[in-house]
Design an enzyme around this catalytic site. Structure first.
Site, PDB file in Angstrom:
ATOM      1  N   CYS A 121      63.634  59.667  57.908  1.00 44.28           N
ATOM      2  CA  CYS A 121      64.938  60.326  57.897  1.00 44.28           C
ATOM      3  C   CYS A 121      65.878  59.667  56.867  1.00 44.28           C
ATOM      4  CB  CYS A 121      65.532  60.347  59.299  1.00 44.28           C
ATOM      5  SG  CYS A 121      66.957  61.451  59.447  1.00 44.28           S
ATOM      6  N   HIS A 229      61.189  63.304  62.206  1.00 48.36           N
ATOM      7  CA  HIS A 229      61.233  62.211  63.187  1.00 48.36           C
ATOM      8  C   HIS A 229      59.918  62.044  63.953  1.00 48.36           C
ATOM      9  CE1 HIS A 229      65.503  61.178  62.851  1.00 48.36           C
ATOM     10  NE2 HIS A 229      65.642  62.449  62.499  1.00 48.36           N
ATOM     11  N   GLU A 231      58.759  59.420  65.118  1.00 47.84           N
ATOM     12  CA  GLU A 231      58.909  58.407  66.159  1.00 47.84           C
ATOM     13  C   GLU A 231      59.200  59.030  67.528  1.00 47.84           C
ATOM     14  OE1 GLU A 231      63.060  59.446  65.333  1.00 47.84           O
ATOM     15  OE2 GLU A 231      61.315  59.140  64.048  1.00 47.84           O
TER      16      GLU A 231
END
Length: 266
Positions: A121, A229, A231
Site C-alpha cells: 500500500c 492488502h 496482510e
C-alpha cells in the site's frame, strides 16, 4: 530449528518493519498496525521488529546487518509530494515526514544489499518514490478512473473485502509467485504510481490501468511492491498467502546464505 521446553520449532529470521509516527495518549508513538505483524508471523514465519522513524539518526546499515528482510507497511498517511516534485495540500494529507526520512533510504539500501523486500500500500508508493518515480494523487477524481478508496463502513472485514479484479503480467515475477494472471484483491487507496521508477517493472494493473504491483528489475532477491492488502486475508485468501509465503521463503534463504558466509569466514 530451535528447542523450547523440549519441543522443536522453526527459527524465525528477523525482519525490519516500518513505523508510523502518530499521536496517542497525548504524545507521539512509533507504531505498526497489528495486521501486518500478524501476517509476518503467521504468513511468512518471520520475527517482525518495528523500526522507529528517526531518519538519519539511525544506522540503517547496522540494522540491515542484523535482519534478513524488510517489510514496508501501509498507512493512512501519504508520501510528502515535495520528495517527488509534487505539491502538498491539506486534501492530500496527512503526511508523515519522519517515516519518509526513514523508509526511503531503508528501501534503497535493502535493494542494494539484496535483502528481501515486501512493500504494501503506502509501501509501494514509497518504493516508487525511493527509486525516482512519481505519484498521482486523488486518482478517483481523474476521468475514467475507478474509485479505489476505502468504503465508508464500520465493519472492517467489509471495508477490506476482496472485490477488485487485477491482471497480472504473464511470465513476470509476481505471476511466478501466484501462478495466475487474473486475481481478485482488496485495493484501498487514494493515490497510486504515476511514473514508475526506472528500476521498476510493472507486474499487475487494475481494470482502469492503475499500477497495482511492481518488482525491482534484476533484483538480487525478492523485491515486490503491491498496492493492495495481502496482510488482511493472509490466513484465508490464496493469493495473499502465496505472497507472504514467498517473502518468508526469501527471508529464510537470505538468512541461510548469511550464516553460510559467516561460517565460511570463521
Amino acid at each position: 530449528m530451535a528447542e523450547k521446553n523440549g519441543n522443536w520449532r522453526p527459527v524465525q529470521p528477523l525482519i525490519a518493519v516500518s513505523a508510523d509516527v502518530c499521536e496517542l495518549y497525548n504524545y507521539p508513538w512509533h507504531a505498526a498496525p497489528h495486521q501486518y505483524l500478524e501476517a509476518a508471523v503467521a504468513g511468512a514465519g518471520v520475527f517482525p521488529l518495528v523500526v522507529p522513524s528517526l531518519g538519519e539518526r539511525l544506522d540503517l546499515d547496522r540494522l540491515l546487518d542484523a535482519v534478513d528482510g524488510v517489510m514496508i507497511t501501509g498507512s493512512g498517511s501519504n508520501v510528502h509530494p515535495s520528495i517527488y516534485g509534487g505539491d502538498a495540500s491539506e486534501i492530500n494529507g496527512p503526511y508523515d515526514p519522519a517515516r519518509d526520512s526513514t523508509t526511503l533510504p531503508l528501501i534503497c539500501k535493502a535493494i542494494e544489499r539484496g535483502i528481501p523486500l515486501l512493500a504494501i500500500c503506502r509501501g509501494i508508493q514509497e518504493m516508487n518514490v525511493a527509486l525516482g518515480g512519481t505519484l498521482a494523487t486523488e486518482i478517483h477524481e481523474r476521468p475514467g478512473m475507478l474509485d479505489h478508496r476505502e468504503p465508508s463502513n464500520e465493519n472492517r472485514d467489509e471495508r477490506f473485502a476482496i472485490r477488485q479484479a487485477l491482471t497480472v503480467k504473464p511470465k513476470g515475477y509476481l505471476s511466478g509467485v501466484l501462478g495466475d494472471s487474473n486475481i481478485q484483491v482488496n485495493s484501498l487507496h487514494r493515490q497510486a504510481i504515476d511514473q514508475p521508477g526506472s528500476q521498476l517493472e510493472v507486474e499487475a494493473v487494475a481494470e482502469d490501468g492503475t499500477v497495482e504491483a511492481v518488482s525491482v528489475r534484476n533484483a538480487r532477491s525478492f523485491a515486490i511492491g503491491v498496492q493492495w492488502h495481502p496482510e488482511y486475508w493472509v490466513k484465508s485468501d490464496r493469493a495473499s498467502a502465496l505472497i507472504f509465503r514467498a517473502f518468508g521463503d526469501a527471508v529464510r534463504a537470505h538468512a541461510a546464505m548469511r550464516i553460510g558466509i559467516k561460517n565460511a569466514t570463521e
